[in-house]
Design an enzyme around this catalytic site. Structure first.
Site, mmCIF file in Angstrom:
data_model
loop_
_atom_site.group_PDB
_atom_site.id
_atom_site.type_symbol
_atom_site.label_atom_id
_atom_site.label_comp_id
_atom_site.label_asym_id
_atom_site.label_seq_id
_atom_site.Cartn_x
_atom_site.Cartn_y
_atom_site.Cartn_z
ATOM 1 N N LYS A 134 -58.965 -20.521 40.638
ATOM 2 C CA LYS A 134 -58.990 -19.618 41.970
ATOM 3 C C LYS A 134 -58.501 -18.422 41.674
ATOM 4 C CE LYS A 134 -56.367 -20.453 45.693
ATOM 5 N NZ LYS A 134 -55.653 -19.361 46.224
ATOM 6 N N ASN A 135 -57.176 -18.316 41.258
ATOM 7 C CA ASN A 135 -56.077 -17.268 41.346
ATOM 8 C C ASN A 135 -56.648 -16.447 40.256
ATOM 9 O OD1 ASN A 135 -54.929 -18.144 43.364
ATOM 10 N ND2 ASN A 135 -52.970 -18.676 42.525
ATOM 11 N N ARG A 153 -54.884 -13.883 51.450
ATOM 12 C CA ARG A 153 -54.071 -12.853 51.233
ATOM 13 C C ARG A 153 -54.621 -11.960 49.928
ATOM 14 N NH1 ARG A 153 -48.601 -11.178 51.434
ATOM 15 N NH2 ARG A 153 -48.019 -10.694 49.181
ATOM 16 N N CYS A 195 -51.539 -18.301 53.186
ATOM 17 C CA CYS A 195 -50.477 -19.182 53.768
ATOM 18 C C CYS A 195 -49.402 -18.906 54.157
ATOM 19 C CB CYS A 195 -50.232 -20.147 52.493
ATOM 20 S SG CYS A 195 -51.766 -21.165 51.720
ATOM 21 N N ARG A 235 -43.740 -12.968 52.814
ATOM 22 C CA ARG A 235 -44.559 -12.306 51.784
ATOM 23 C C ARG A 235 -44.875 -10.879 52.010
ATOM 24 N NH1 ARG A 235 -49.236 -16.750 50.454
ATOM 25 N NH2 ARG A 235 -49.003 -15.993 48.426
ATOM 26 N N ASP A 288 -46.482 -23.104 42.875
ATOM 27 C CA ASP A 288 -47.764 -23.759 43.256
ATOM 28 C C ASP A 288 -47.944 -25.400 42.954
ATOM 29 O OD1 ASP A 288 -48.635 -21.367 44.505
ATOM 30 O OD2 ASP A 288 -49.996 -20.964 43.001
ATOM 31 N N ILE A 308 -39.154 -18.770 44.481
ATOM 32 C CA ILE A 308 -40.216 -17.961 44.684
ATOM 33 C C ILE A 308 -40.353 -17.460 46.197
ATOM 34 C CG2 ILE A 308 -42.452 -17.143 43.987
ATOM 35 C CD1 ILE A 308 -40.830 -17.641 41.581
ATOM 36 N N ARG A 333 -59.955 -24.250 50.346
ATOM 37 C CA ARG A 333 -59.563 -22.960 50.315
ATOM 38 C C ARG A 333 -59.488 -23.103 48.587
ATOM 39 N NH1 ARG A 333 -54.447 -20.639 52.534
ATOM 40 N NH2 ARG A 333 -55.424 -19.326 51.004
HETATM 41 C C1 UD1 Z 1 -49.542 -15.310 43.824
HETATM 42 C C2 UD1 Z 1 -50.584 -16.620 43.926
HETATM 43 C C3 UD1 Z 1 -49.973 -17.704 44.685
HETATM 44 C C4 UD1 Z 1 -48.503 -18.101 43.659
HETATM 45 C C5 UD1 Z 1 -47.889 -16.619 43.826
HETATM 46 C C6 UD1 Z 1 -46.404 -16.834 42.894
HETATM 47 C C7 UD1 Z 1 -52.798 -15.677 43.974
HETATM 48 C C8 UD1 Z 1 -54.134 -15.415 44.968
HETATM 49 N N1 UD1 Z 1 -51.860 -16.148 44.734
HETATM 50 O O1 UD1 Z 1 -49.472 -15.121 45.057
HETATM 51 O O2 UD1 Z 1 -50.562 -18.989 44.490
HETATM 52 O O3 UD1 Z 1 -47.645 -18.890 44.813
HETATM 53 O O4 UD1 Z 1 -48.372 -15.751 43.123
HETATM 54 O O5 UD1 Z 1 -46.741 -17.506 41.743
HETATM 55 O O6 UD1 Z 1 -52.825 -15.452 42.834
HETATM 56 N N2 UD1 Z 1 -43.036 -10.037 47.001
HETATM 57 C C9 UD1 Z 1 -42.440 -9.056 47.473
HETATM 58 N N3 UD1 Z 1 -43.062 -7.797 47.692
HETATM 59 C C10 UD1 Z 1 -44.202 -7.398 47.316
HETATM 60 C C11 UD1 Z 1 -44.836 -8.537 46.741
HETATM 61 C C12 UD1 Z 1 -44.372 -9.901 46.561
HETATM 62 O O7 UD1 Z 1 -41.049 -9.005 47.850
HETATM 63 O O8 UD1 Z 1 -44.721 -6.320 47.424
HETATM 64 C C13 UD1 Z 1 -42.226 -11.194 46.890
HETATM 65 C C14 UD1 Z 1 -42.968 -12.437 47.461
HETATM 66 O O9 UD1 Z 1 -42.627 -12.360 49.091
HETATM 67 C C15 UD1 Z 1 -42.396 -13.670 46.992
HETATM 68 C C16 UD1 Z 1 -42.326 -13.137 45.509
HETATM 69 O O10 UD1 Z 1 -42.370 -11.728 45.543
HETATM 70 O O11 UD1 Z 1 -41.213 -14.221 47.266
HETATM 71 C C17 UD1 Z 1 -43.774 -13.734 44.465
HETATM 72 O O12 UD1 Z 1 -44.887 -13.319 45.382
HETATM 73 P P1 UD1 Z 1 -46.070 -12.879 44.504
HETATM 74 O O13 UD1 Z 1 -45.929 -13.084 43.019
HETATM 75 O O14 UD1 Z 1 -46.503 -11.196 44.821
HETATM 76 O O15 UD1 Z 1 -47.230 -13.878 45.204
HETATM 77 P P2 UD1 Z 1 -48.634 -13.781 45.607
HETATM 78 O O16 UD1 Z 1 -49.266 -12.759 44.476
HETATM 79 O O17 UD1 Z 1 -48.706 -13.568 46.890
#
Ligand code: UD1
Length: 430
Positions: free
Chosen positions: A22-23, A102, A126, A131, A316, A338, A408
């Site tokens: 999915k990701n 997201r 979620c 986030r 995850d 994370i 999902r």
């Molecule tokens: C993606 C995955 C999700 C997985 C996560 C971490 C998809 C669709 N989703 O989510 O399944 O759990 O990676 O492996 O691929 N952060 C900030 N600022 C930002 C962006 C992120 O502070 O601009 C923080 C987030 O709050 C979190 C950390 O960085 O604490 C990691 O988040 P991120 O790797 O960005 O997760 P997603 O891309 O949302």
């Protein structure tokens, strides 16, 4: 709303085919916005999130043909999507579409890169912490986008197009890396992303962009060098196997006992989690068709882990690991580094008899001899599936309510498990 009923205590034996990730499928589909040529994606999983993204992309003008059937209509594993964004007819991604998922926020980068303007609602997804998207926006600003926030929308403009830049992320983010990588593909000159996420799904998108004509070096490392192009070609790409689905079923076998071949997956996508699984006493074997997981008779040993960006133990799989540890023969410690607040499954696992104490980002799980079936509630995608694992171990009937989260991210979950002997069924509600 549908529910899932499980009668626990039955071992799993057989073969489970692993779907496309999915990701990876989501950002690959979004990459279709970068070109007027056709992007063909094979092995796309049939999931609610994929179907939601189809709606969003269609709204932008992407034409989708699914081999032999309509999107979302079939039950066969692995669709082939032909996506063509000959003309982008709308550069707005509205709230009612983006707020449900997201990853749809990642259309922002490609839209600004190609159309020089975009209006995208701030994302939902979620409820596993705040986030933020600050790094996405800072990265795009560094590439030359002007960005304002207006009534819950990100309004971005780049009248002269984007230009390559050196971007150093303050922390590892999968989403921010996808966002900047996709935008950089159409930026002038070289973009360097430092402290890029190394998740295999990033590598899969980068490989596809390469086929579309973008020069990318450093795939699989934390420094990506991207040479943008004025126009990108079409490509044919196969989505890599879903490592989180792989891990989930591997943990399910460790939980319920049995012997299952996870077909079509790759060991190297999940080495850290497989190592931990071995520590619990399960056998994990890399075989030519995928990965074989077995556990026969003996108990589950406790472990201490913390979640980390790839190649570490994935966040995850944290909830699924906790479910397994609920029946271990000692005390386990799981630290979530994370996402804050990714512990909604704890109180639901407790309803089945798990003994879990939470202190900040750390959960201490005292293994119990038996879990007992109960009514529980699915709260987010990965938490929901941890309840399935717990239900497979529990005595008697577990009823999981609000399972739309599962749809999902998990393709044909009940079918895949029941083919291996699990007593699991969906109770459909009108
Ligand atoms: C993606 C995955 C999700 C997985 C996560 C971490 C998809 C669709 N989703 O989510 O399944 O759990 O990676 O492996 O691929 N952060 C900030 N600022 C930002 C962006 C992120 O502070 O601009 C923080 C987030 O709050 C979190 C950390 O960085 O604490 C990691 O988040 P991120 O790797 O960005 O997760 P997603 O891309 O949302």
């Amino acid at each position: 709303m549908d529910r899932i009923k499980i009668i626990g205590g039955v071992p799993l034996n057989g073969v489970i085919p692993i779907s496309g990730a999915k990701n990876a499928a989501l950002p690959l589909m979004i990459a279709s916005l970068l070109t007027g040529e056709r992007l063909t994606l094979k092995n796309v999983p049939n999931l609610a999130d994929v179907n939601q993204l189809v709606r969003i992309l269609r709204n932008h003008g992407v034409d989708l043909a699914v081999d032999g059937k309509r999107a979302g209509s079939g039950v066969l594993l692995g669709d082939t999507f032909h996506l063509t964004a000959r003309e982008i007819v709308d550069t707005t991604a509205p709230y009612d579409m983006v707020s449900r998922m997201r990853a749809s926020f990642w259309v922002l980068g490609p839209l600004i890169a190609r159309m020089r303007e975009a209006r995208v609602s701030l994302p939902g997804g979620c409820a596993i912490g705040t986030r933020p998207v600050d790094m996405h926006l800072t990265g795009l600003k560094q590439l030359g986008a002007q960005i304002d926030i207006d009534s819950g929308y990100v309004v971005a403009r780049a009248p002269n197009g984007l230009r390559g830049e050196r971007i150093t992320f303050p922390k590892v983010s999968v989403g921010a890396t996808h966002q900047v990588l996709l935008a950089a593909a159409l930026a002038k000159g070289e973009t360097v992303i430092e402290n890029a996420a190394r998740e295999p799904e990033i590598g899969d998108v980068a490989s596809c962009l390469r086929k579309m004509g973008v020069e990318i070096e450093g795939i699989g490392t934390s420094t990506l060098h991207i040479q943008g192009r004025d126009q990108l070609d079409g490509a044919i790409h196969t989505v890599l196997p879903d490592r989180i689905e792989t891990g989930t079923f591997a943990f399910a076998v460790a939980a319920a006992g049995g012997d299952v071949l996870l077909k079509g997956t790759r060991y190297d996508l999940l080495s850290a989690a497989f190592e931990v699984l071995r520590e619990t006493g399960a056998q994990v074997e890399e075989v030519s068709e995928g990965v074989r997981v077995t556990r026969n008779g003996e108990g589950i040993a406790p472990v201490t882990i913390e979640t980390q960006p790839f190649p570490g133990f994935p966040t995850d799989l944290q909830a699924q690991m906790m479910a397994l540890m609920a029946r271990s023969s000692g005390t386990s410690v799981i630290r979530e580094t994370i996402f804050e607040n990714r512990f909604m499954h704890v109180q639901e696992l407790a309803r089945l008899g798990a003994d879990i104490q939470l202190h900040g980002d750390t959960a201490t799980i005292k293994g119990v001899e038996d879990l007992h079936g109960a009514q529980v509630m699915a709260t987010d995608l990965r938490a929901s599936v941890s309840l399935v694992i717990a239900g497979l171990m529990a005595e008697g009937e577990t009823m999981i309510n609000r399972v739309y989260h599962l749809d999902r991210g998990f393709e044909m979950l009940e079918e895949k498990l029941s083919c291996c002997g699990a007593r699991i069924e969906r109770v459909r509600e009108e």
